[in-house]
Design a protein around this motif. Structure first.
Motif, PDB file in Angstrom:
ATOM      1  N   THR A 256       0.863  -1.184   0.000  1.00 64.78           N
ATOM      2  CA  THR A 256       0.000   0.000   0.000  1.00 64.78           C
ATOM      3  C   THR A 256       0.898   1.231   0.000  1.00 64.78           C
ATOM      4  O   THR A 256       1.842   1.324   0.786  1.00 64.78           O
ATOM      5  N   ILE A 257       0.611   2.165  -0.890  1.00 64.91           N
ATOM      6  CA  ILE A 257       1.379   3.401  -0.973  1.00 64.91           C
ATOM      7  C   ILE A 257       0.664   4.457  -0.141  1.00 64.91           C
ATOM      8  O   ILE A 257      -0.490   4.797  -0.419  1.00 64.91           O
ATOM      9  N   VAL A 258       1.331   4.946   0.891  1.00 64.90           N
ATOM     10  CA  VAL A 258       0.783   6.025   1.710  1.00 64.90           C
ATOM     11  C   VAL A 258       1.344   7.330   1.153  1.00 64.90           C
ATOM     12  O   VAL A 258       2.491   7.698   1.419  1.00 64.90           O
ATOM     13  N   LEU A 259       0.554   7.998   0.335  1.00 60.22           N
ATOM     14  CA  LEU A 259       0.978   9.241  -0.290  1.00 60.22           C
ATOM     15  C   LEU A 259       0.659  10.401   0.654  1.00 60.22           C
ATOM     16  O   LEU A 259      -0.502  10.642   0.984  1.00 60.22           O
ATOM     17  N   LEU A 260       1.692  11.111   1.074  1.00 66.39           N
ATOM     18  CA  LEU A 260       1.512  12.235   1.991  1.00 66.39           C
ATOM     19  C   LEU A 260       1.377  13.544   1.219  1.00 66.39           C
ATOM     20  O   LEU A 260       2.041  13.748   0.192  1.00 66.39           O
ATOM     21  N   GLY A 261       0.532  14.432   1.735  1.00 66.80           N
ATOM     22  CA  GLY A 261       0.481  15.771   1.182  1.00 66.80           C
ATOM     23  C   GLY A 261       1.788  16.491   1.450  1.00 66.80           C
ATOM     24  O   GLY A 261       2.482  16.220   2.433  1.00 66.80           O
ATOM     25  N   ILE A 262       2.155  17.393   0.540  1.00 66.29           N
ATOM     26  CA  ILE A 262       3.368  18.183   0.738  1.00 66.29           C
ATOM     27  C   ILE A 262       3.214  18.990   2.029  1.00 66.29           C
ATOM     28  O   ILE A 262       2.174  19.610   2.275  1.00 66.29           O
ATOM     29  N   LEU A 263       4.233  18.991   2.859  1.00 66.21           N
ATOM     30  CA  LEU A 263       4.165  19.656   4.150  1.00 66.21           C
ATOM     31  C   LEU A 263       4.188  21.178   3.990  1.00 66.21           C
ATOM     32  O   LEU A 263       4.794  21.699   3.045  1.00 66.21           O
ATOM     33  N   PRO A 264       3.549  21.896   4.909  1.00 64.29           N
ATOM     34  CA  PRO A 264       3.585  23.361   4.838  1.00 64.29           C
ATOM     35  C   PRO A 264       5.006  23.889   4.941  1.00 64.29           C
ATOM     36  O   PRO A 264       5.840  23.323   5.652  1.00 64.29           O
ATOM     37  N   ARG A 265       5.271  24.959   4.231  1.00 66.54           N
ATOM     38  CA  ARG A 265       6.587  25.586   4.256  1.00 66.54           C
ATOM     39  C   ARG A 265       6.404  27.094   4.330  1.00 66.54           C
ATOM     40  O   ARG A 265       5.393  27.635   3.888  1.00 66.54           O
ATOM     41  N   GLY A 266       7.396  27.776   4.889  1.00 62.76           N
ATOM     42  CA  GLY A 266       7.277  29.208   5.108  1.00 62.76           C
ATOM     43  C   GLY A 266       6.598  29.495   6.433  1.00 62.76           C
ATOM     44  O   GLY A 266       5.794  28.695   6.911  1.00 62.76           O
ATOM     45  N   PRO A 267       6.911  30.640   7.046  1.00 58.78           N
ATOM     46  CA  PRO A 267       6.384  30.923   8.386  1.00 58.78           C
ATOM     47  C   PRO A 267       4.888  31.186   8.438  1.00 58.78           C
ATOM     48  O   PRO A 267       4.261  30.984   9.482  1.00 58.78           O
ATOM     49  N   LYS A 268       4.292  31.619   7.326  1.00 58.55           N
ATOM     50  CA  LYS A 268       2.867  31.946   7.346  1.00 58.55           C
ATOM     51  C   LYS A 268       2.273  31.741   5.958  1.00 58.55           C
ATOM     52  O   LYS A 268       3.003  31.587   4.967  1.00 58.55           O
ATOM     53  N   PRO A 269       0.948  31.734   5.850  1.00 63.27           N
ATOM     54  CA  PRO A 269       0.315  31.533   4.545  1.00 63.27           C
ATOM     55  C   PRO A 269       0.785  32.581   3.528  1.00 63.27           C
ATOM     56  O   PRO A 269       0.885  33.761   3.836  1.00 63.27           O
ATOM     57  N   ASP A 270       1.086  32.109   2.319  1.00 63.81           N
ATOM     58  CA  ASP A 270       1.517  32.988   1.240  1.00 63.81           C
ATOM     59  C   ASP A 270       1.208  32.313  -0.089  1.00 63.81           C
ATOM     60  O   ASP A 270       0.502  31.291  -0.136  1.00 63.81           O
ATOM     61  N   ALA A 271       1.736  32.873  -1.184  1.00 66.75           N
ATOM     62  CA  ALA A 271       1.455  32.332  -2.505  1.00 66.75           C
ATOM     63  C   ALA A 271       1.980  30.907  -2.663  1.00 66.75           C
ATOM     64  O   ALA A 271       1.333  30.067  -3.314  1.00 66.75           O
ATOM     65  N   MET A 272       3.139  30.612  -2.064  1.00 64.78           N
ATOM     66  CA  MET A 272       3.685  29.260  -2.144  1.00 64.78           C
ATOM     67  C   MET A 272       2.780  28.271  -1.419  1.00 64.78           C
ATOM     68  O   MET A 272       2.538  27.162  -1.910  1.00 64.78           O
TER      69      MET A 272
END
Length: 344
Positions: A256-272
């Motif tokens: 079974t492949i457990v595909l993880l969502g890309i982890l948050p990056r950057g100190p706060k919400p932004d365009a990335m």
């Protein structure tokens, strides 16, 4: 006084002359041996679309690029023929083993073969060495491939530096999550196939060239794509990850492949972060395809206002030990179920 002066003069005249010691001149330094230039590589494509690189100088490492940039010390090493039916520009140089000497560049442009549409870069497998000198990509590829064949792991982690820095052998770079890995996976037959600076296409190359061969995987955790955010569209990133998961499924069909969502990056919400959320929404649609289970542990790292604390990711990208603990705890129920372990 005159008598005293006369005596001193006579003493000086009669004193023996100091011995003259002749010092032999140092022999001239031997002339430096002439450096033999490295021959530039040759590039050929066969009728199936495979590009082969070769060099007349023995013992060199050929490094190549597919994006038009000039190959340098950190470009991917040529380890196998390049699938290049879609065509484009291949550039190559030969380097000495210590990477201090290089050849003149060589390049060739190939047309797309009939009916072949050029794919996004996420679907074009190739090597890399962007983490050098911290880690040697080809050396690590050989090491983890041998480890998988030897240990036949039931649990495998695949990804970039975020995965590599979690823990597990080989310990070839800093691993702030090592204690967490040992706590949660130390007694499991687990393997870490994370590589610093990997794009999806680099991980795809690794899986296509034997890293999973010999495993007896029941669960394979995939965390990939953050490095592609700066150069690819969300649809391209999702397409590459889908192709990667398909390749993993072909090689380990019982897992079974457990595909993880890309982890948050950057100190706060932004365009990335917004782009990252688009990618994760596309990843979520892969749930149920070819034994894929989608899981997004990212929210576990965020405060209610969406900020990412430095004590969870010191550089706002790579987790700290505390951050890895939160990720491990989020994964644990799923892994216990897949590995057939009892609930504590």
């Amino acid at each position: 006084m005159k008598t005293l002066l006369l005596t001193l003069c006579l003493a000086a005249l009669l004193a023996p002359a100091p011995a003259f010691t002749q010092t032999a001149a140092a022999p001239p330094a031997p002339a430096a041996a002439p450096v033999t230039p490295l021959a530039p590589p040759t590039l050929q494509r066969d009728t199936t679309g495979l590009v082969t690189l070769a060099c007349a100088t023995p013992g060199v490492i050929i490094r190549y690029t597919l994006d038009g940039s000039d190959p340098n010390q950190r470009s991917g090493p040529y380890l196998a023929p390049i699938a290049f039916a879609h065509g484009g520009l291949v550039k190559a140089r030969a380097f000495s083993q210590d990477r201090k000497q290089k050849s003149e560049p060589a390049e060739a442009r190939f047309d797309a073969q009939p009916g072949v549409v050029p794919p996004p870069t996420t679907l074009v497998p190739l090597t890399q060495d962007r983490d050098w000198p911290t880690s040697d990509w080809a050396v690590r590829h050989a090491a983890v491939s041998a480890l998988v064949r030897e240990r036949k792991p039931e649990l495998v982690f695949i990804g970039d530096s975020i995965t590599q820095m979690y823990g597990g052998e080989p310990h070839d770079r800093s691993q702030p999550g090592r204690e967490v890995w040992d706590k949660f996976h130390g007694k499991r037959k687990a393997a870490n196939l994370g590589f610093g600076y990997d794009y999806i296409e680099n991980t795809l190359w690794r899986i296509q060239h034997g890293e999973l061969d010999g495993a007896a995987a029941r669960a394979i955790v995939v965390l990939i794509g953050t490095n592609n955010l700066g150069k690819n569209k969300p649809e391209e990133i999702a397409a590459g990850t889908r192709a990667l998961c398909d390749e993993i499924h072909r090689r380990q069909p019982a897992a079974t492949i457990v595909l993880l969502g890309i982890l948050p990056r950057g100190p706060k919400p932004d365009a990335m972060r917004a782009k990252l959320a688009e990618v994760n929404a596309l990843y979520a649609k892969l749930d149920g395809r070819n034994h894929i289970t989608y899981l997004d542990p990212g929210p576990k790292l965020l405060a209610p206002d969406g900020t990412l604390a430095r004590d969870l990711a010191g550089d706002y990208l790579h987790p700290t030990g505390k951050g890895y603990t939160l990720l491990a705890e989020a994964l644990e129920p799923t892994l216990r179920k897949l590995l057939g372990e009892p609930t504590p």
